[in-house]
Motif scaffolding. Structure first.
Motif, PDB file in Angstrom:
ATOM      1  N   ASP A 129      80.880  -7.235  28.849  1.00 26.24           N
ATOM      2  CA  ASP A 129      81.633  -8.190  29.651  1.00 26.24           C
ATOM      3  C   ASP A 129      83.133  -8.067  29.377  1.00 26.24           C
ATOM      4  N   TYR A 130      83.909  -7.940  30.472  1.00 31.54           N
ATOM      5  CA  TYR A 130      85.365  -7.884  30.366  1.00 31.54           C
ATOM      6  C   TYR A 130      85.964  -9.061  31.135  1.00 31.54           C
ATOM      7  N   GLY A 131      87.028  -9.631  30.616  1.00 31.49           N
ATOM      8  CA  GLY A 131      87.701 -10.730  31.296  1.00 31.49           C
ATOM      9  C   GLY A 131      88.457 -10.239  32.520  1.00 31.49           C
ATOM     10  N   MET A 132      88.607 -11.120  33.514  1.00 31.46           N
ATOM     11  CA  MET A 132      89.259 -10.746  34.771  1.00 31.46           C
ATOM     12  C   MET A 132      90.772 -10.610  34.636  1.00 31.46           C
ATOM     13  N   LEU A 133      91.376 -11.527  33.858  1.00 32.80           N
ATOM     14  CA  LEU A 133      92.831 -11.551  33.759  1.00 32.80           C
ATOM     15  C   LEU A 133      93.361 -10.309  33.044  1.00 32.80           C
ATOM     16  N   ARG A 134      94.532  -9.864  33.467  1.00 31.72           N
ATOM     17  CA  ARG A 134      95.240  -8.730  32.870  1.00 31.72           C
ATOM     18  C   ARG A 134      94.573  -7.389  33.151  1.00 31.72           C
ATOM     19  N   THR A 135      93.604  -7.339  34.069  1.00 34.54           N
ATOM     20  CA  THR A 135      92.976  -6.067  34.424  1.00 34.54           C
ATOM     21  C   THR A 135      93.072  -5.868  35.929  1.00 34.54           C
ATOM     22  N   ALA A 136      93.303  -4.627  36.347  1.00 35.43           N
ATOM     23  CA  ALA A 136      93.369  -4.332  37.781  1.00 35.43           C
ATOM     24  C   ALA A 136      92.032  -4.622  38.448  1.00 35.43           C
ATOM     25  N   ILE A 137      90.942  -4.252  37.789  1.00 32.55           N
ATOM     26  CA  ILE A 137      89.611  -4.474  38.353  1.00 32.55           C
ATOM     27  C   ILE A 137      89.354  -5.964  38.535  1.00 32.55           C
ATOM     28  N   ALA A 190      94.154   1.785  38.110  1.00 28.00           N
ATOM     29  CA  ALA A 190      94.294   1.476  39.529  1.00 28.00           C
ATOM     30  C   ALA A 190      92.914   1.142  40.067  1.00 28.00           C
ATOM     31  N   ALA A 191      92.829   0.129  40.945  1.00 29.52           N
ATOM     32  CA  ALA A 191      91.516  -0.320  41.409  1.00 29.52           C
ATOM     33  C   ALA A 191      91.558  -0.737  42.877  1.00 29.52           C
ATOM     34  N   ILE A 192      90.424  -0.536  43.565  1.00 24.26           N
ATOM     35  CA  ILE A 192      90.286  -0.940  44.964  1.00 24.26           C
ATOM     36  C   ILE A 192      88.939  -1.644  45.155  1.00 24.26           C
ATOM     37  N   PRO A 193      88.813  -2.489  46.166  1.00 18.73           N
ATOM     38  CA  PRO A 193      87.521  -3.129  46.434  1.00 18.73           C
ATOM     39  C   PRO A 193      86.563  -2.171  47.127  1.00 18.73           C
ATOM     40  N   TYR A 194      85.261  -2.394  46.898  1.00 16.54           N
ATOM     41  CA  TYR A 194      84.224  -1.650  47.617  1.00 16.54           C
ATOM     42  C   TYR A 194      83.404  -2.656  48.410  1.00 16.54           C
ATOM     43  N   TYR A 195      83.325  -2.442  49.725  1.00 20.25           N
ATOM     44  CA  TYR A 195      82.696  -3.400  50.623  1.00 20.25           C
ATOM     45  C   TYR A 195      81.297  -2.971  51.044  1.00 20.25           C
ATOM     46  N   SER A 196      80.461  -3.973  51.272  1.00 20.16           N
ATOM     47  CA  SER A 196      79.170  -3.782  51.927  1.00 20.16           C
ATOM     48  C   SER A 196      78.983  -4.963  52.866  1.00 20.16           C
ATOM     49  N   ASN A 197      78.804  -4.683  54.166  1.00 13.21           N
ATOM     50  CA  ASN A 197      78.695  -5.741  55.172  1.00 13.21           C
ATOM     51  C   ASN A 197      79.868  -6.710  55.102  1.00 13.21           C
ATOM     52  N   ASN A 198      81.067  -6.132  54.992  1.00 13.01           N
ATOM     53  CA  ASN A 198      82.321  -6.905  55.002  1.00 13.01           C
ATOM     54  C   ASN A 198      82.496  -7.815  53.794  1.00 13.01           C
ATOM     55  N   ARG A 199      81.747  -7.558  52.732  1.00 16.95           N
ATOM     56  CA  ARG A 199      81.897  -8.333  51.499  1.00 16.95           C
ATOM     57  C   ARG A 199      82.175  -7.399  50.335  1.00 16.95           C
ATOM     58  N   VAL A 200      83.017  -7.857  49.418  1.00 19.88           N
ATOM     59  CA  VAL A 200      83.291  -7.065  48.224  1.00 19.88           C
ATOM     60  C   VAL A 200      82.096  -7.180  47.282  1.00 19.88           C
ATOM     61  N   VAL A 201      81.434  -6.067  47.023  1.00 20.51           N
ATOM     62  CA  VAL A 201      80.260  -6.068  46.147  1.00 20.51           C
ATOM     63  C   VAL A 201      80.528  -5.334  44.842  1.00 20.51           C
TER      64      VAL A 201
END
Length: 229
Positions: A129-137, A190-201
């Motif tokens: 488990d990694y925290g959300m803050l301070r990370t690009a992901i 560097a990070a980007i979202p990956y979508y499935s059916n218009n939702r970030v999965v």
């Protein structure tokens, strides 16, 4: 059983199963409810964005917002199977470590990692488990969830909140997030979202040592990921 919850779902089900453009009277008659009761439920559902009223007639329909409570159609195992060759291509083209990461509530974890064949490389752990803050992901996940933003900002100082909101707005506009040694010294991501059916999965990311994975290389990695996803 809580009757108010049941009635709300009964109304939503009736609307969607009967043409998705129905009158208040029809709903009340079908569900054996008072018109005023149905009207109150519809107003609440409208305020929440799950129902809207037709512009030309006094009829109601369910909006696409209801899709946000559907579970993702793509399982983690399916994502890993589909994206493994893509991660390998990303790593081959960037010569840096690439990741497939999924959200776990207010944390994320790396489900798949592809590492380059070089002596100096970034290697973060799987299934941790990694925290959300301070990370690009993490910030990509935050940019696509108002609930996550509200939860993580709840106890932050106002100035930090405003700074993070500005960064999230930039991520939403640009479609990617960058981490220049924010999470860990000497590590850029560097990070980007990956979508499935218009939702970030999931989120795709590339990490490398800060001395060689600099802004031009990070932006190139973004281009590569977008071209392959």
């Amino acid at each position: 059983m809580i009757q108010s919850v049941k009635r709300a779902f009964d109304i939503l089900e009736y609307i969607t199963q009967n043409g998705n453009l129905v009158r208040l009277n029809d709903i009340a008659n079908a569900l054996n409810l008072q018109n005023t009761t149905v009207h109150n439920f519809l107003n609440t559902l409208k305020d929440l964005g799950y129902v809207e009223q037709d512009e030309l007639t006094p009829r109601y329909r369910v909006t696409t917002k209801l899709q946000c409570i559907y579970p993702p159609s793509a399982s983690v195992s399916l994502l890993k199977s589909q994206l493994r060759p893509i991660l390998e291509q990303i790593t081959a083209l960037t010569n840096e470590t690439s990741y497939l990461s999924v959200q776990m509530g207010t944390y994320f974890r790396h489900e798949l990692i592809s590492e380059p064949d070089r002596s100096v490389k970034i290697s973060l752990e799987l299934n941790k488990d990694y925290g959300m803050l301070r990370t690009a992901i993490g910030k990509v996940f935050m940019a696509h969830s108002e609930h996550l933003q509200a939860t993580l900002m709840k106890n932050m100082e106002e100035a930090d909140c405003e700074s993070l909101k500005k960064e999230i707005a930039e991520i939403q506009q640009n479609g990617y997030a960058l981490d220049l040694e924010q999470f860990e010294p000497d590590l850029n991501c560097a990070a980007i979202p990956y979508y499935s059916n218009n939702r970030v999965v999931a989120v795709l990311g590339v990490s490398g040592p800060a001395f060689r994975f600099k802004l031009p290389e990070m932006l190139q990695a973004i281009t590569i990921m977008n071209s392959l996803k």
